[in-house]
Design a protein around this motif. Sequence first.
Motif, PDB file in Angstrom:
ATOM      1  N   ASP A 162      71.754  22.739 -95.579  1.00 24.48           N
ATOM      2  CA  ASP A 162      71.022  23.519 -94.866  1.00 24.48           C
ATOM      3  C   ASP A 162      69.673  23.170 -94.333  1.00 24.48           C
ATOM      4  OD1 ASP A 162      72.846  25.949 -95.274  1.00 24.48           O
ATOM      5  OD2 ASP A 162      71.725  26.609 -96.937  1.00 24.48           O
ATOM      6  N   VAL A 163      68.971  22.414 -95.145  1.00 22.92           N
ATOM      7  CA  VAL A 163      67.669  21.742 -94.697  1.00 22.92           C
ATOM      8  C   VAL A 163      67.718  21.029 -93.369  1.00 22.92           C
ATOM      9  CG1 VAL A 163      65.719  20.383 -95.577  1.00 22.92           C
ATOM     10  CG2 VAL A 163      66.563  21.980 -97.243  1.00 22.92           C
ATOM     11  N   VAL A 164      68.772  20.067 -93.503  1.00 17.91           N
ATOM     12  CA  VAL A 164      68.924  19.181 -92.278  1.00 17.91           C
ATOM     13  C   VAL A 164      69.219  19.926 -91.073  1.00 17.91           C
ATOM     14  CG1 VAL A 164      69.371  16.964 -93.703  1.00 17.91           C
ATOM     15  CG2 VAL A 164      71.255  18.385 -92.643  1.00 17.91           C
ATOM     16  N   TYR A 165      70.012  20.750 -91.280  1.00 22.27           N
ATOM     17  CA  TYR A 165      70.696  21.478 -89.928  1.00 22.27           C
ATOM     18  C   TYR A 165      69.502  22.238 -89.568  1.00 22.27           C
ATOM     19  CZ  TYR A 165      73.404  24.582 -87.367  1.00 22.27           C
ATOM     20  OH  TYR A 165      74.003  25.378 -86.081  1.00 22.27           O
ATOM     21  N   PHE A 166      68.415  23.063 -90.446  1.00 22.56           N
ATOM     22  CA  PHE A 166      67.481  23.862 -89.833  1.00 22.56           C
ATOM     23  C   PHE A 166      66.557  22.956 -89.148  1.00 22.56           C
ATOM     24  CE2 PHE A 166      63.193  25.102 -90.639  1.00 22.56           C
ATOM     25  CZ  PHE A 166      63.095  26.317 -89.609  1.00 22.56           C
ATOM     26  N   LEU A 167      66.084  22.091 -89.837  1.00 25.23           N
ATOM     27  CA  LEU A 167      65.164  21.031 -89.115  1.00 25.23           C
ATOM     28  C   LEU A 167      65.836  20.457 -87.813  1.00 25.23           C
ATOM     29  CD1 LEU A 167      63.870  18.830 -92.240  1.00 25.23           C
ATOM     30  CD2 LEU A 167      62.711  20.786 -91.168  1.00 25.23           C
ATOM     31  N   GLY A 168      66.745  20.216 -87.741  1.00 20.36           N
ATOM     32  CA  GLY A 168      67.598  19.792 -86.569  1.00 20.36           C
ATOM     33  C   GLY A 168      67.693  20.868 -85.550  1.00 20.36           C
ATOM     34  N   SER A 169      67.530  22.050 -85.968  1.00 14.54           N
ATOM     35  CA  SER A 169      67.641  23.249 -85.045  1.00 14.54           C
ATOM     36  C   SER A 169      66.364  23.382 -84.123  1.00 14.54           C
ATOM     37  CB  SER A 169      68.220  24.387 -85.702  1.00 14.54           C
ATOM     38  OG  SER A 169      67.209  25.137 -86.223  1.00 14.54           O
ATOM     39  N   CYS A 170      65.258  22.931 -84.787  1.00 15.66           N
ATOM     40  CA  CYS A 170      63.947  23.440 -84.255  1.00 15.66           C
ATOM     41  C   CYS A 170      63.101  22.353 -83.995  1.00 15.66           C
ATOM     42  CB  CYS A 170      63.242  24.514 -85.244  1.00 15.66           C
ATOM     43  SG  CYS A 170      62.833  23.838 -86.929  1.00 15.66           S
ATOM     44  N   MET A 171      63.565  21.123 -84.256  1.00 11.94           N
ATOM     45  CA  MET A 171      62.465  20.131 -83.844  1.00 11.94           C
ATOM     46  C   MET A 171      63.152  18.790 -83.206  1.00 11.94           C
ATOM     47  SD  MET A 171      59.889  19.446 -87.279  1.00 11.94           S
ATOM     48  CE  MET A 171      61.375  18.743 -88.284  1.00 11.94           C
ATOM     49  N   GLY A 172      62.553  18.171 -82.471  1.00  3.48           N
ATOM     50  CA  GLY A 172      63.319  17.077 -81.656  1.00  3.48           C
ATOM     51  C   GLY A 172      63.079  15.796 -82.448  1.00  3.48           C
ATOM     52  N   GLU A 173      63.525  14.654 -81.967  1.00  2.51           N
ATOM     53  CA  GLU A 173      63.652  13.471 -82.648  1.00  2.51           C
ATOM     54  C   GLU A 173      62.019  12.950 -83.064  1.00  2.51           C
ATOM     55  OE1 GLU A 173      63.875  10.372 -78.648  1.00  2.51           O
ATOM     56  OE2 GLU A 173      65.641  10.828 -79.974  1.00  2.51           O
ATOM     57  N   ARG A 174      61.150  13.050 -82.090  1.00  2.00           N
ATOM     58  CA  ARG A 174      59.777  12.681 -82.413  1.00  2.00           C
ATOM     59  C   ARG A 174      59.070  13.479 -83.496  1.00  2.00           C
ATOM     60  NH1 ARG A 174      56.802  11.228 -76.481  1.00  2.00           N
ATOM     61  NH2 ARG A 174      58.450   9.588 -76.142  1.00  2.00           N
ATOM     62  N   GLU A 175      59.415  14.778 -83.402  1.00  2.00           N
ATOM     63  CA  GLU A 175      58.843  15.606 -84.419  1.00  2.00           C
ATOM     64  C   GLU A 175      59.424  15.459 -85.729  1.00  2.00           C
ATOM     65  OE1 GLU A 175      57.906  20.093 -82.626  1.00  2.00           O
ATOM     66  OE2 GLU A 175      60.145  19.193 -81.925  1.00  2.00           O
ATOM     67  N   CYS A 176      60.642  15.137 -85.713  1.00  2.00           N
ATOM     68  CA  CYS A 176      61.524  14.764 -86.913  1.00  2.00           C
ATOM     69  C   CYS A 176      60.924  13.694 -87.581  1.00  2.00           C
ATOM     70  CB  CYS A 176      62.968  14.699 -86.808  1.00  2.00           C
ATOM     71  SG  CYS A 176      63.812  16.087 -86.560  1.00  2.00           S
ATOM     72  N   GLU A 177      60.686  12.657 -86.874  1.00  2.00           N
ATOM     73  CA  GLU A 177      59.953  11.442 -87.245  1.00  2.00           C
ATOM     74  C   GLU A 177      58.833  11.687 -87.906  1.00  2.00           C
ATOM     75  OE1 GLU A 177      62.450   8.601 -84.172  1.00  2.00           O
ATOM     76  OE2 GLU A 177      60.403   9.066 -83.957  1.00  2.00           O
ATOM     77  N   LYS A 178      57.978  12.213 -87.297  1.00  2.00           N
ATOM     78  CA  LYS A 178      56.391  12.684 -87.788  1.00  2.00           C
ATOM     79  C   LYS A 178      56.296  13.726 -88.794  1.00  2.00           C
ATOM     80  CE  LYS A 178      52.276  14.826 -85.886  1.00  2.00           C
ATOM     81  NZ  LYS A 178      51.662  15.780 -85.031  1.00  2.00           N
ATOM     82  N   SER A 179      57.149  14.668 -88.888  1.00  2.00           N
ATOM     83  CA  SER A 179      56.853  16.080 -89.519  1.00  2.00           C
ATOM     84  C   SER A 179      57.874  15.868 -90.898  1.00  2.00           C
ATOM     85  CB  SER A 179      57.097  17.099 -89.015  1.00  2.00           C
ATOM     86  OG  SER A 179      55.923  17.062 -87.838  1.00  2.00           O
ATOM     87  N   ALA A 180      59.370  15.487 -90.774  1.00  2.00           N
ATOM     88  CA  ALA A 180      60.345  15.603 -91.570  1.00  2.00           C
ATOM     89  C   ALA A 180      59.782  15.346 -93.168  1.00  2.00           C
ATOM     90  CB  ALA A 180      61.638  15.006 -91.213  1.00  2.00           C
TER      91      ALA A 180
END
Length: 320
Positions: free
Chosen positions: A232-250
Amino acid sequence: MKPEHQDLILQACGASSLRVGAKIQTLWSGYGEIVRLHLEGCERPSVVVKHVKFPEEAEHPGGWNTDRSHMRKVRSYQVETHWYQNYSTNQSCRTPACLAACSYGDEMLIVLEDLDVAGYDQRRTSVKDREIKACLSWLAHFHALFLGVAPEGLWPVGTYWHLETRPDELEAMDHAELKAAAADIDKILNECRFKTVVHGDAKLANFCFSQSGRDVAAVDFQYVGGGCGMKDVVYFLGSCMGERECEKSAPGLLDYYFTTLNQSVKKDVDFAALEKEWREMFAFAWTDFHRFLLGWMPGHVKINRYSKQLTKEVLRKLKL
């Protein structure tokens, strides 16, 4: 709306009359619709009805119209009905109350509390840190509540991209190394020591926000079932953040999720072991969804640098 449907709704709500309001959305592949009904003569001003009608000819946006696809959708609505009738959550992971549910031949009806009336009347297509954390908090409380609970009547393995239910998409994949590793990745996720019930489709669009954005409720439980909470966590994060945001904020958001989870689980849970296992599963869960996308829609925007990097890491670990 058919008379028998109207009678069910009026009786369930204690209403004297109803009026069909706005269509909220059409269900995936044309399998019905979600509508708001306005009521008279009862405490509730409105309800939301999920009206499923299995079409003679489905319209899938990706072209995946198969008997297997149809049966998966039919089962998903049966699971959702069972979920709403037999499971309940709390205010920390709010869901709409189910007022009635029934099947009529090739039609199904689920009558739900109107979350707009309950104060969750905001939808978001983009989110800031506060809203992301509100959704992660919902997931953490949900996963804590159902930790160790057997998914009776639900999907044995939750999520709509679960490998066993997606052989066609696996066959269509071009990524030979990931294709060969798919079963191992699935096995590792399924053999987690710590299992919970996962929402199974925890994208941003399935969260309803309060005016402040600090409180959320979730809807759409067609693919609720057993599994590792990281799905659930990875699917949610991927649904609202792009690659740069994921790299920075995940990493920081993952810390927030685990802090909230720790505060929510029962005291007899070995949380250090749970966190260690699920953190290790983060990349595996992300790669598992990446595997689905590569077969389902190879040009999808979520197939990005961040997803590819995590997939490389997982494939490297499997070789060790």
